[in-house]
Scaffold this active site. Structure first.
Site, short mmCIF file in Angstrom:
data_model
loop_
_atom_site.label_atom_id
_atom_site.label_comp_id
_atom_site.label_asym_id
_atom_site.label_seq_id
_atom_site.Cartn_x
_atom_site.Cartn_y
_atom_site.Cartn_z
N HIS A 55 0.83 -1.19 0.00
CA HIS A 55 0.00 0.00 0.00
C HIS A 55 0.88 1.25 0.00
CE1 HIS A 55 -3.74 -2.24 1.78
NE2 HIS A 55 -3.31 -2.75 0.65
N GLU A 57 1.27 3.74 1.98
CA GLU A 57 1.98 4.05 3.21
C GLU A 57 3.26 3.24 3.35
OE1 GLU A 57 -2.46 3.87 4.44
OE2 GLU A 57 -1.20 3.20 2.77
N CYS A 84 -5.30 1.15 6.45
CA CYS A 84 -6.04 -0.07 6.78
C CYS A 84 -5.58 -0.63 8.11
CB CYS A 84 -5.86 -1.11 5.67
SG CYS A 84 -4.17 -1.72 5.49
N CYS A 93 -1.50 -1.41 7.52
CA CYS A 93 -0.65 -0.23 7.39
C CYS A 93 -0.55 0.52 8.72
CB CYS A 93 -1.22 0.70 6.31
SG CYS A 93 -1.04 0.04 4.64
N ALA A 163 -23.30 11.94 -25.74
CA ALA A 163 -22.98 13.03 -26.66
C ALA A 163 -24.27 13.39 -27.40
CB ALA A 163 -21.91 12.59 -27.65
N TRP A 184 -20.71 11.30 -35.86
CA TRP A 184 -20.15 12.11 -34.78
C TRP A 184 -21.04 13.31 -34.50
CZ3 TRP A 184 -17.14 8.90 -32.76
CH2 TRP A 184 -16.25 8.13 -33.51
N ARG A 221 -8.23 4.14 -25.75
CA ARG A 221 -7.15 4.57 -26.64
C ARG A 221 -6.40 5.77 -26.06
NH1 ARG A 221 -11.50 3.19 -29.70
NH2 ARG A 221 -12.22 5.32 -30.12
N GLU A 307 -22.03 3.95 -22.40
CA GLU A 307 -22.08 4.66 -23.68
C GLU A 307 -23.14 3.98 -24.54
OE1 GLU A 307 -18.27 6.05 -25.32
OE2 GLU A 307 -17.29 4.83 -23.79
N GLY A 309 -27.50 3.83 -26.14
CA GLY A 309 -28.49 4.55 -26.92
C GLY A 309 -29.73 4.89 -26.13
#
Length: 392
Positions: A55, A57, A84, A93, A163, A184, A221, A307, A309
């Protein structure tokens, strides 16, 4: 700097380190840590990467031990998430911080899991360490919304990306759109902003209608590091997924189709091409959305980027399964014959505390619909800075 400003300054640095864990820490949270010696000098920094086990820490403490030695005793640790106090893949930790002899531990936020929240800070206080929580909590909670949601509900946080035009349209009418070709709505700059969203997500979701219309790749990408491929998820009740679609053609055990169809021949063909097919019991003839999210949660998927419809956008919102919305709005009007982003909404959705970005002429509107953090954390974030410093 006074103590409050100093704590904020070093916590901002810890948050910078935590962001290096995006893409490589899931299904654990992204966490960063800064260690100061007793004189206030930085002697160790670290962030968590799942495959490296340690972790943040412990990573920072190992660096500090090499550079500071005994100067570490009486020092301060700044960590973006409560340390933790349980044994899992690693030892607690809290015990490493106690053994190092630190005087103060400042955490941005408590652990979102109700079963462990606050236990780490309590352990540190019991050991005589000044343990404070609440510095830069809003930023720290934003960084790990997916982990917070998953650790409480066992299913991923859902970010819906849409979009659309000013009049809420996502595509021209069917007669004006060539099948399986992308159309687009937004600019290249706005489309480029989607890639970081995919990078930060463990999985991306679409419906077979979108595949038939646009034939998307749905890949990350961004070019940024990630420890496991983006899981591409398709909801396809009747198994209409084309075998020559881009997603099937590029599948490398990173595409999963959820269906209610029991067409064994079709299932076999898809599996031969590296596509995983999960058959679920139907709900009103459709793939059950809640069961899909539960299954993904079982696989350690913390965050899901939707994403989709018209039908799935509407169904996800109507079922109350969307946690954050990100709208990319293009300044154009398509008219009522074009495909709507949503149809048949019974209840309106109001976006509060909207974040606004510009991508050329396009706008990005982002809003949290449901806070994924538990009430204890929300209350802590509402404390005054002085209260947080006192550990109240």
């Amino acid at each position: 700097m006074n103590l409050v400003d100093q704590d904020r300054y070093w916590m901002q640095r810890a948050l910078e380190l935590a962001r290096r864990g995006i893409g490589v820490s899931s299904p654990n949270p992204a966490v960063g840590c800064v260690i100061l010696d007793h004189a206030g000098q930085v002697v160790g920094e670290g962030w968590h990467e799942y495959d490296l086990l340690d972790h943040a820490e412990v990573v920072a403490l190992k660096v500090a031990a090499q550079h500071a030695g005994e100067r570490l005793r009486g020092g301060t640790a700044y960590v973006t998430l409560e340390p933790c106090n349980h044994t899992g893949r690693t030892t607690p930790c809290t015990e490493a911080l106690i053994e190092a002899g630190l005087q103060r531990v400042v955490a941005a936020t408590i652990d979102p899991n109700p079963n462990v929240a606050g236990h780490g800070m309590d352990r540190l206080r019991t050991a005589g360490i000044e343990a404070l929580v609440g510095i830069c909590e809003t930023e720290a909670r934003r960084l790990n919304e997916g982990f917070a949601h998953w650790s409480q509900h066992g299913r991923p946080l859902v970010l819906m990306k849409v979009a659309m035009t000013l009049d809420g349209r996502i595509a021209p009418s069917p007669g004006q759109h060539t099948a399986r070709q992308p159309y687009w709505i937004t600019s290249e700059a706005a489309r480029g902003a989607v890639q970081p969203l995919r990078w930060q997500a463990d999985a991306a979701l679409t419906g077979v209608d979108t595949v038939l219309a646009d034939d998307p790749m749905l890949t990350d990408r961004s070019g940024l590091r990630r420890r496991r491929p983006l899981l591409r998820v398709v909801l396809d009740s009747a198994l209409r997924m084309p075998l020559d679609s881009k997603m099937v053609m590029t599948a490398q055990d990173d595409v999963v189709i959820f269906t209610v169809s029991k067409d064994e021949a079709r299932i076999s063909e898809l599996r031969k091409r590296g596509v995983r097919v999960e058959v679920l019991p139907a709900e009103a003839g459709r793939v059950p959305l809640g069961r899909v999210l539960a299954k993904l949660g079982e696989e350690g998927i913390l965050s899901l980027l939707s994403e989709t419809g018209t039908r799935l956008n509407t169904a996800l919102l109507a079922a109350g399964l969307v946690d954050r919305v990100h709208l990319f709005v293009s300044p154009q009007i398509m008219g009522s014959d074009a495909v709507p982003a949503f149809r048949g909404m019974v209840n309106s959705i109001r976006m509060a505390e909207v974040e606004v970005e510009r991508y050329g002429n396009d706008l990005g509107l982002c809003s949290l619909l449901k806070n994924p953090w538990p009430a204890e954390s929300i209350q802590a974030s509402e404390q005054q800075p002085g209260d947080a410093l006192l550990g109240k």
